[in-house]
Design a protein around this motif. Structure first.
Motif, short mmCIF file in Angstrom:
data_model
loop_
_atom_site.label_atom_id
_atom_site.label_comp_id
_atom_site.label_asym_id
_atom_site.label_seq_id
_atom_site.Cartn_x
_atom_site.Cartn_y
_atom_site.Cartn_z
N GLU A 378 11.34 11.69 8.98
CA GLU A 378 11.50 11.05 8.21
C GLU A 378 11.73 10.54 6.33
O GLU A 378 11.03 11.48 6.37
N GLU A 379 13.27 10.51 6.13
CA GLU A 379 13.58 10.78 4.38
C GLU A 379 12.05 10.47 4.02
O GLU A 379 12.00 8.77 3.73
N GLY A 380 11.84 11.08 2.41
CA GLY A 380 10.86 10.08 2.58
C GLY A 380 9.13 10.12 2.53
O GLY A 380 8.48 9.66 1.57
N ALA A 381 8.95 10.83 3.53
CA ALA A 381 7.83 10.69 4.34
C ALA A 381 7.17 11.76 3.84
O ALA A 381 7.52 13.38 3.96
N ASP A 382 5.98 11.90 3.09
CA ASP A 382 5.48 12.62 2.03
C ASP A 382 3.83 12.26 2.38
O ASP A 382 3.18 13.01 1.66
#
Length: 403
Positions: A378-382
């Motif tokens: 998922e985009e932005g998953a950090d």
């Protein structure tokens, strides 16, 4: 006619016989009297014990359930409206300003009544805390208990004690008191007066195994997968209405949020090969019709999930039944972590499914298939590095405690 008298020795024998009979009767009566006295004493003792127990429960324990697992680890019942004042009186009297309470009930109450720290532990719907949270709770509890030998940890659920038992089993293993949480579970349940075989559900046991694997060196990643299908083989008998045995829908939860429910859509009347199709597209939940009824002769029930049903980390899948009056009943449930499963999916026997494992409405040979496939991150998953650091820290602290 002459009367013959018995020999003199007969008279002596008769006298001795009469004396022996008297002694026998007297000894028998004495023994019976002694037995009666013992029975009366036992009955009086039991009455006294009952009175003392009732007095202790009412005036000392204030009719509250509080269980000591270890001197510094305690389980309490949920502080409901009718119990909170009595619980607060007892706990404040013993542990004022030196208690930490983990509230695992997902419910709010007046925490100002307790003279201590209270932490609301939220893991909506899951039978056990998510793995990362479980590690954080163990670290926090250890720091609290290690900072002052007089401090105590208290834990409570809402109904029953299963969530508390699972967490404390992990905590005892974390502190090095047991080799693994499954071993600690029996002690905890014994202290709580519950049977671990029936009180602890399969998903909770699964998380005990996950915890042990984490302690042994595994740091599970929140692998993102796309759930494609949930298929139940063997139709349970929830209804006796006409040809309908089961009227199911499925829910998928992730991180405490409902990611998908088939009941929020207009049920489709189509069938999949080998089973009944129970999904569809359409309208809002408020206008949803009852899920389509499934006959007991169907070989399986199949839910095809939409392509956007992507999950990562701790997941809960639940299949529920809807009765004609609209009331609902959970048929089965399973919790799992995507970091511990094959990307090909899961297949679980009835004994491995919450609720279904002990529900005789399910065929003995029932099993559930959960199919999924890899999904892009998922985009932005950090959050990955942060979670890894928590697992590593928990292992390091636990290792020191075991040395």
């Amino acid at each position: 006619t002459r009367l013959h008298r018995p020999p003199a020795m007969w008279g002596g024998a008769l006298a001795r016989l009469t004396k022996s009979a008297g002694e026998f009767l007297n000894s028998d009566l004495v023994e019976k009297a002694r037995e009666a006295a013992r029975d009366v004493a036992d009955a009086a003792s039991k009455i006294q014990e009952t009175v003392e127990a009732e007095y202790r429960k009412t005036f000392v324990e204030l009719d509250c359930q509080i269980f000591t697992i270890r001197p510094d680890i305690i389980v309490m019942e949920y502080p409901s409206e009718d119990k909170i004042d009595r619980l607060a009186t007892r706990l404040n009297g013993e542990f004022a300003q030196r208690m930490l309470i983990y509230n695992m009930s997902e419910r709010k109450y007046d925490t100002t009544k307790f003279q201590g720290e209270i932490v609301d532990v939220a893991f909506r719907g899951l039978p056990a805390p998510p793995l990362e949270l479980l590690m954080e709770l163990c670290l926090s509890a250890h720091n609290w208990l290690a900072s002052d030998a007089n401090q105590v940890l208290l834990v409570h659920c809402f109904q029953g004690f299963s969530r508390s038992a699972v967490f404390l089993s992990c905590l005892l293993a974390f502190r090095g008191l047991y080799a693994q949480p499954a071993d600690a579970l029996h002690e905890v349940c014994t202290q709580l007066g519950i049977e671990d075989a029936s009180a602890i559900v399969p998903s909770q046991r699964r998380y005990l195994t996950y915890f042990q694997q984490c302690q042994q060196g595994l740091s599970p990643a929140d692998v993102r997968v796309r759930l494609t299908r949930v298929q139940l083989h063997g139709v349970p008998h929830f209804e006796n209405e006409a040809n309908v045995a089961f009227r199911p829908y499925v829910e998928v939860w992730n991180h405490g949020e409902l990611r998908y429910t088939s009941y929020a859509r207009q049920p489709s009347q189509s069938r999949s090969s080998g089973g009944a199709e129970a999904s569809g597209a359409g309208q809002p939940a408020g206008d949803a019709e009852l899920p389509r009824g499934i006959a007991s002769t169907e070989p399986c029930v199949c839910f095809q999930l939409p392509p956007e049903t992507c999950v990562a980390g701790d997941v809960l899948v639940r299949v529920r039944h809807v009765y004609l009056d609209g009331s609902r009943d959970t048929a089965l449930r399973l919790a799992f972590h995507t970091g511990f499963v094959s990307t090909e999916g899961l297949q679980l026997a009835r004994r491995e499914l919450d609720t279904a494992c002990s529900d005789t409405r399910f065929p003995e040979d029932s099993f559930l298939d959960v199919a999924f496939e890899p999904a892009p991150a998922e985009e932005g998953a950090d959050e990955g590095p942060q979670a890894q650091a928590i697992f590593e820290k928990a292992r390091a602290v636990s290792k020191k405690l075991r040395e």
